[in-house]
Write a protein that holds these residues in place. Sequence first.
Motif, PDB file in Angstrom:
ATOM      1  N   GLU A 118       0.768  -0.920  -0.104  1.00 48.80           N
ATOM      2  CA  GLU A 118       0.058  -0.225  -0.110  1.00 48.80           C
ATOM      3  C   GLU A 118       0.896   1.400  -0.049  1.00 48.80           C
ATOM      4  OE1 GLU A 118      -2.750  -0.355   3.052  1.00 48.80           O
ATOM      5  OE2 GLU A 118      -4.017  -1.906   2.334  1.00 48.80           O
ATOM      6  N   GLU A 119       1.680   1.404   0.783  1.00 48.44           N
ATOM      7  CA  GLU A 119       2.761   2.260   0.939  1.00 48.44           C
ATOM      8  C   GLU A 119       3.437   2.712  -0.316  1.00 48.44           C
ATOM      9  OE1 GLU A 119       6.461   4.021   3.700  1.00 48.44           O
ATOM     10  OE2 GLU A 119       5.489   2.097   4.241  1.00 48.44           O
ATOM     11  N   PHE A 120       3.916   1.423  -0.915  1.00 49.25           N
ATOM     12  CA  PHE A 120       4.536   1.418  -2.197  1.00 49.25           C
ATOM     13  C   PHE A 120       3.806   2.197  -3.334  1.00 49.25           C
ATOM     14  CE2 PHE A 120       5.309  -0.459  -6.517  1.00 49.25           C
ATOM     15  CZ  PHE A 120       6.624   0.196  -6.755  1.00 49.25           C
ATOM     16  N   LEU A 121       2.466   1.744  -3.419  1.00 51.12           N
ATOM     17  CA  LEU A 121       1.676   2.351  -4.370  1.00 51.12           C
ATOM     18  C   LEU A 121       1.348   3.697  -4.429  1.00 51.12           C
ATOM     19  CD1 LEU A 121      -0.740  -0.917  -5.008  1.00 51.12           C
ATOM     20  CD2 LEU A 121       1.014  -0.124  -6.352  1.00 51.12           C
ATOM     21  N   GLU A 122       1.412   4.268  -3.096  1.00 48.66           N
ATOM     22  CA  GLU A 122       0.884   5.637  -2.814  1.00 48.66           C
ATOM     23  C   GLU A 122       2.239   6.454  -3.045  1.00 48.66           C
ATOM     24  OE1 GLU A 122      -0.034   5.654   1.415  1.00 48.66           O
ATOM     25  OE2 GLU A 122      -2.160   4.708   0.792  1.00 48.66           O
ATOM     26  N   GLN A 123       3.613   5.851  -2.850  1.00 45.97           N
ATOM     27  CA  GLN A 123       4.550   6.647  -2.976  1.00 45.97           C
ATOM     28  C   GLN A 123       5.325   6.480  -4.079  1.00 45.97           C
ATOM     29  OE1 GLN A 123       6.242   6.885   0.863  1.00 45.97           O
ATOM     30  NE2 GLN A 123       4.319   7.703   1.996  1.00 45.97           N
ATOM     31  N   ALA A 124       5.197   5.480  -5.016  1.00 50.11           N
ATOM     32  CA  ALA A 124       6.309   5.088  -6.052  1.00 50.11           C
ATOM     33  C   ALA A 124       6.496   5.899  -6.817  1.00 50.11           C
ATOM     34  CB  ALA A 124       5.731   3.821  -6.483  1.00 50.11           C
ATOM     35  N   ARG A 125       7.887   6.084  -7.226  1.00 48.20           N
ATOM     36  CA  ARG A 125       8.505   6.808  -8.257  1.00 48.20           C
ATOM     37  C   ARG A 125       8.550   6.235  -9.524  1.00 48.20           C
ATOM     38  NH1 ARG A 125      13.429   9.866  -5.285  1.00 48.20           N
ATOM     39  NH2 ARG A 125      12.279  11.131  -3.810  1.00 48.20           N
ATOM     40  N   PRO A 126       8.421   6.832 -10.622  1.00 47.59           N
ATOM     41  CA  PRO A 126       8.538   6.137 -12.239  1.00 47.59           C
ATOM     42  C   PRO A 126       9.400   5.053 -12.288  1.00 47.59           C
ATOM     43  CG  PRO A 126       8.349   8.559 -12.536  1.00 47.59           C
ATOM     44  CD  PRO A 126       8.615   8.329 -10.877  1.00 47.59           C
ATOM     45  N   ASN A 127      10.775   5.053 -11.662  1.00 49.17           N
ATOM     46  CA  ASN A 127      11.897   4.108 -12.106  1.00 49.17           C
ATOM     47  C   ASN A 127      11.282   2.751 -11.132  1.00 49.17           C
ATOM     48  OD1 ASN A 127      12.530   5.420  -9.455  1.00 49.17           O
ATOM     49  ND2 ASN A 127      14.440   4.706  -9.695  1.00 49.17           N
ATOM     50  N   GLU A 128      10.624   3.116  -9.950  1.00 47.93           N
ATOM     51  CA  GLU A 128      10.183   1.628  -8.958  1.00 47.93           C
ATOM     52  C   GLU A 128       9.161   1.254  -9.683  1.00 47.93           C
ATOM     53  OE1 GLU A 128      11.790   4.349  -5.105  1.00 47.93           O
ATOM     54  OE2 GLU A 128       9.484   4.345  -5.564  1.00 47.93           O
ATOM     55  N   VAL A 129       8.220   1.803 -10.532  1.00 46.82           N
ATOM     56  CA  VAL A 129       6.895   1.571 -11.078  1.00 46.82           C
ATOM     57  C   VAL A 129       7.483   0.684 -12.328  1.00 46.82           C
ATOM     58  CG1 VAL A 129       4.941   1.942 -12.478  1.00 46.82           C
ATOM     59  CG2 VAL A 129       5.480   3.369 -10.252  1.00 46.82           C
ATOM     60  N   LYS A 130       8.355   1.068 -13.029  1.00 44.20           N
ATOM     61  CA  LYS A 130       9.237   0.494 -14.102  1.00 44.20           C
ATOM     62  C   LYS A 130       9.693  -0.905 -13.621  1.00 44.20           C
ATOM     63  CE  LYS A 130      10.370   4.291 -17.033  1.00 44.20           C
ATOM     64  NZ  LYS A 130      11.103   5.201 -17.723  1.00 44.20           N
ATOM     65  N   ALA A 131      10.316  -0.870 -12.480  1.00 42.73           N
ATOM     66  CA  ALA A 131      11.010  -2.064 -11.977  1.00 42.73           C
ATOM     67  C   ALA A 131       9.808  -2.970 -11.422  1.00 42.73           C
ATOM     68  CB  ALA A 131      11.809  -1.655 -10.694  1.00 42.73           C
ATOM     69  N   LEU A 132       8.778  -2.497 -10.972  1.00 37.36           N
ATOM     70  CA  LEU A 132       7.538  -3.328 -10.773  1.00 37.36           C
ATOM     71  C   LEU A 132       6.939  -4.071 -11.989  1.00 37.36           C
ATOM     72  CD1 LEU A 132       5.383  -4.379  -8.695  1.00 37.36           C
ATOM     73  CD2 LEU A 132       3.902  -2.197  -9.402  1.00 37.36           C
ATOM     74  N   TYR A 133       6.944  -3.349 -13.162  1.00 35.12           N
ATOM     75  CA  TYR A 133       6.322  -3.913 -14.427  1.00 35.12           C
ATOM     76  C   TYR A 133       7.490  -4.918 -14.939  1.00 35.12           C
ATOM     77  CZ  TYR A 133       4.938  -4.302 -19.372  1.00 35.12           C
ATOM     78  OH  TYR A 133       4.782  -4.774 -20.406  1.00 35.12           O
ATOM     79  N   GLY A 134       8.766  -4.641 -14.736  1.00 29.36           N
ATOM     80  CA  GLY A 134       9.726  -5.282 -15.520  1.00 29.36           C
ATOM     81  C   GLY A 134      10.264  -6.595 -14.666  1.00 29.36           C
ATOM     82  N   HIS A 135      10.405  -6.228 -13.462  1.00 26.31           N
ATOM     83  CA  HIS A 135      10.887  -7.349 -12.716  1.00 26.31           C
ATOM     84  C   HIS A 135      10.095  -7.867 -11.401  1.00 26.31           C
ATOM     85  CE1 HIS A 135      14.652  -6.468 -14.550  1.00 26.31           C
ATOM     86  NE2 HIS A 135      14.571  -5.039 -14.545  1.00 26.31           N
ATOM     87  N   GLY A 136       9.061  -7.489 -11.126  1.00 25.90           N
ATOM     88  CA  GLY A 136       8.060  -7.859 -10.170  1.00 25.90           C
ATOM     89  C   GLY A 136       8.376  -7.048  -9.070  1.00 25.90           C
ATOM     90  N   ILE A 137       7.451  -7.289  -7.958  1.00 25.24           N
ATOM     91  CA  ILE A 137       7.193  -6.658  -6.704  1.00 25.24           C
ATOM     92  C   ILE A 137       8.535  -6.713  -5.890  1.00 25.24           C
ATOM     93  CG2 ILE A 137       5.996  -8.583  -5.217  1.00 25.24           C
ATOM     94  CD1 ILE A 137       5.113  -4.732  -5.041  1.00 25.24           C
ATOM     95  N   GLY A 138       9.242  -7.720  -5.920  1.00 25.22           N
ATOM     96  CA  GLY A 138      10.421  -7.863  -5.087  1.00 25.22           C
ATOM     97  C   GLY A 138      11.518  -6.834  -5.141  1.00 25.22           C
TER      98      GLY A 138
END
Length: 83
Positions: free
Chosen positions: A38-58
Motif C-alpha cells: 500500500e505504501e509503495f503504491l501511494e509513494q512510488a516513483r517512475p523508476n520503481e513502477v518500471k521495476a515493478l512492471y519489468g522485474h516484479g514486486i520484489g
Amino acid sequence: MTVLFVVAVPLVMMFFALAMERVENRLKHVAVQEEEVEEFLEQARPNEVKALYGHGIGRALELFRLRRLGGRAARLRTKRARP
C-alpha cells in the motif's frame, strides 16, 4: 489390491499435506506485507513502477526501501552535523 489402495491413499495425502505445510511456512516469511505494498503504491516513483512492471514486486520494493533508507540516512547525517 484394494487393501493396499485403501492404506496407501491416506498416507500419500498425509505426506503431501505435511509437505505443503512446510512450503506455506517458508512462503509466509518471504511474502510481502500488505502495508508495504500500500505504501509503495501511494509513494512510488517512475523508476520503481518500471521495476515493478519489468522485474516484479520484489525488485520494486527493494528500490523503494533503498530510497526511503537513503533519505533517512541523509537526515541523520545532517542532524549529527548541526551541533
